[in-house]
Motif scaffolding. Structure first.
Motif, mmCIF file in Angstrom:
data_model
loop_
_atom_site.group_PDB
_atom_site.id
_atom_site.type_symbol
_atom_site.label_atom_id
_atom_site.label_comp_id
_atom_site.label_asym_id
_atom_site.label_seq_id
_atom_site.Cartn_x
_atom_site.Cartn_y
_atom_site.Cartn_z
ATOM 1 N N MET A 265 0.823 -1.201 0.000
ATOM 2 C CA MET A 265 0.000 0.000 0.000
ATOM 3 C C MET A 265 0.864 1.261 0.000
ATOM 4 O O MET A 265 0.581 2.233 -0.718
ATOM 5 N N ILE A 266 1.948 1.246 0.796
ATOM 6 C CA ILE A 266 2.832 2.415 0.845
ATOM 7 C C ILE A 266 3.511 2.632 -0.501
ATOM 8 O O ILE A 266 3.585 3.766 -1.008
ATOM 9 N N THR A 267 3.986 1.544 -1.107
ATOM 10 C CA THR A 267 4.689 1.652 -2.389
ATOM 11 C C THR A 267 3.756 2.093 -3.504
ATOM 12 O O THR A 267 4.141 2.864 -4.395
ATOM 13 N N THR A 268 2.515 1.624 -3.460
ATOM 14 C CA THR A 268 1.581 1.889 -4.555
ATOM 15 C C THR A 268 0.982 3.289 -4.480
ATOM 16 O O THR A 268 0.819 3.955 -5.511
ATOM 17 N N PHE A 269 0.671 3.761 -3.287
ATOM 18 C CA PHE A 269 -0.075 5.011 -3.159
ATOM 19 C C PHE A 269 0.731 6.141 -2.501
ATOM 20 O O PHE A 269 0.799 7.244 -3.026
ATOM 21 N N MET A 270 1.345 5.875 -1.363
ATOM 22 C CA MET A 270 1.957 6.958 -0.607
ATOM 23 C C MET A 270 3.248 7.475 -1.241
ATOM 24 O O MET A 270 3.476 8.687 -1.292
ATOM 25 N N VAL A 271 4.097 6.572 -1.728
ATOM 26 C CA VAL A 271 5.370 7.021 -2.317
ATOM 27 C C VAL A 271 5.144 7.867 -3.574
ATOM 28 O O VAL A 271 5.708 8.972 -3.694
ATOM 29 N N PRO A 272 4.320 7.421 -4.556
ATOM 30 C CA PRO A 272 4.092 8.282 -5.727
ATOM 31 C C PRO A 272 3.456 9.625 -5.363
ATOM 32 O O PRO A 272 3.838 10.665 -5.924
ATOM 33 N N ALA A 273 2.492 9.620 -4.420
ATOM 34 C CA ALA A 273 1.861 10.881 -4.035
ATOM 35 C C ALA A 273 2.874 11.816 -3.376
ATOM 36 O O ALA A 273 2.883 13.034 -3.635
ATOM 37 N N THR A 274 3.733 11.271 -2.539
ATOM 38 C CA THR A 274 4.760 12.104 -1.892
ATOM 39 C C THR A 274 5.732 12.675 -2.912
ATOM 40 O O THR A 274 6.127 13.863 -2.829
ATOM 41 N N MET A 275 6.127 11.859 -3.882
ATOM 42 C CA MET A 275 7.050 12.338 -4.921
ATOM 43 C C MET A 275 6.416 13.448 -5.745
ATOM 44 O O MET A 275 7.074 14.446 -6.100
ATOM 45 N N LEU A 276 5.124 13.310 -6.048
ATOM 46 C CA LEU A 276 4.436 14.358 -6.800
ATOM 47 C C LEU A 276 4.380 15.658 -6.006
ATOM 48 O O LEU A 276 4.594 16.756 -6.555
ATOM 49 N N LEU A 277 4.074 15.571 -4.716
ATOM 50 C CA LEU A 277 4.024 16.771 -3.884
ATOM 51 C C LEU A 277 5.392 17.440 -3.787
ATOM 52 O O LEU A 277 5.514 18.672 -3.879
ATOM 53 N N LEU A 278 6.432 16.640 -3.582
ATOM 54 C CA LEU A 278 7.777 17.216 -3.491
ATOM 55 C C LEU A 278 8.196 17.865 -4.810
ATOM 56 O O LEU A 278 8.761 18.968 -4.838
ATOM 57 N N GLY A 279 7.904 17.166 -5.924
ATOM 58 C CA GLY A 279 8.259 17.722 -7.230
ATOM 59 C C GLY A 279 7.515 19.010 -7.527
ATOM 60 O O GLY A 279 8.094 19.982 -8.029
ATOM 61 N N ALA A 280 6.218 19.032 -7.208
ATOM 62 C CA ALA A 280 5.432 20.235 -7.456
ATOM 63 C C ALA A 280 5.918 21.382 -6.580
ATOM 64 O O ALA A 280 6.002 22.543 -7.028
ATOM 65 N N GLY A 281 6.270 21.093 -5.321
ATOM 66 C CA GLY A 281 6.773 22.141 -4.447
ATOM 67 C C GLY A 281 8.102 22.717 -4.925
ATOM 68 O O GLY A 281 8.295 23.943 -4.907
#
Length: 296
Positions: A265-281
């Protein structure tokens, strides 16, 4: 063609409503066992379930005939394993299958004609599985409660037996202090022995009514101890220790199975979402002029 189908569905719905009202108000002559089924557990049945039972009870014999003897015996055992939740009997089960099956099938056809295939599938599944879901859930919850209660019960029973009471009297004394499905099962077993059933046969019935490994261990240990003449107190204490050890092993296995699921669950949902937030920031904080990229 669609208008004709919709008109047919609406006509059937109106007819079904009036037929249901007439059936509910009619003083139908039901067989004795079905009348008893309406009364059994009535104090534990909610208003909705009671209404569904009365609407579908006249169709219960038809449902049972369509199921056949083997399937009826299978569901009768499932209901026993579930502990007859909310006063459920095989006749009440058949009545609910008839009502929920009609509602799910009729509603599914309505949405199928309208082209809403997702809701149609959901309603078809509701009509086919809703009654079974309640039984499956009741079986699992009841088994878990019994397996949590049994080790402590055995410890208390061993203390009472070691104080000088006979096994039958000690079982009755300890069972009266407990509540829940395990206490209900013991009261049934004691009642069977009061009616003349042997202790071995009564505990065999106890094992048959419960799909629990720990209940099977309890009955097997009692029967073997009775055959071999082993002290009952030592048998109960050793059995309680074995059950607690089994519970600890099962808890470790469940925890081990939960780790890969959490990782997925962490690999599928949380890691991609975190990477998107960091990249957008980072991108927004860099002060990049996007007009040079878009040309606007």
């Amino acid at each position: 063609m669609t208008a004709l189908a919709l008109g047919l569905v609406m006509g059937l719905s109106v007819w079904g409503i009036f037929a249901g009202i007439r059936m509910y108000r009619a003083d139908a002559k039901l067989p004795t066992d079905l009348v008893l089924a309406l009364e059994v557990g009535s104090t534990r049945t909610g208003a909705v379930d009671s209404l569904v039972d009365r609407l579908g009870m006249r169709y219960a014999p038809l449902v049972l005939r369509l199921m056949g003897p083997k399937l009826v015996a299978k569901y009768r055992r499932k209901i026993d394993l579930a502990g007859n939740p909310s006063g459920l009997t095989i006749d009440r089960y058949a009545a609910r299958r008839a009502v929920y099956g009609f509602l799910g099938g009729f509603g599914g056809l309505v949405f199928l004609v309208k082209g809403n295939y997702l809701l149609a599938v959901i309603l078809f599944a509701f009509g086919a599985l809703w009654t079974e879901v309640g039984i499956w859930s009741a079986i699992r919850i009841r088994r878990d409660v019994i397996e949590r209660t049994l080790p402590d019960f055995l410890d208390v029973l061993a203390v009472v037996v070691s104080a000088g009471l006979g096994f039958r009297q000690a079982l009755d004394r300890v069972a009266s202090k407990y509540e829940g499905p395990w206490a209900d099962e013991l009261r049934i077993t004691l009642r069977q022995m009061d009616l003349g059933m042997s202790r071995r046969a009564a505990f065999t019935e106890l094992r048959r009514r419960n799909d629990s490994e720990q209940v099977a261990m309890f009955v097997t240990a009692l029967q073997q101890g009775e055959e071999l003449g082993a002290p009952i107190v030592d048998t109960l204490v050793a059995l309680a220790k074995d059950m607690r050890r089994t519970d600890a092993q099962n808890a470790r296995r469940k925890a081990a199975r939960a780790v890969p699921k959490a990782t997925m669950m962490i690999t599928t949902f949380m890691v991609p979402a975190t990477m998107l937030l960091l990249g957008a920031g980072l991108l927004l904080g860099s002060g990049t002029d996007f007009s040079t990229i878009t040309g606007k």
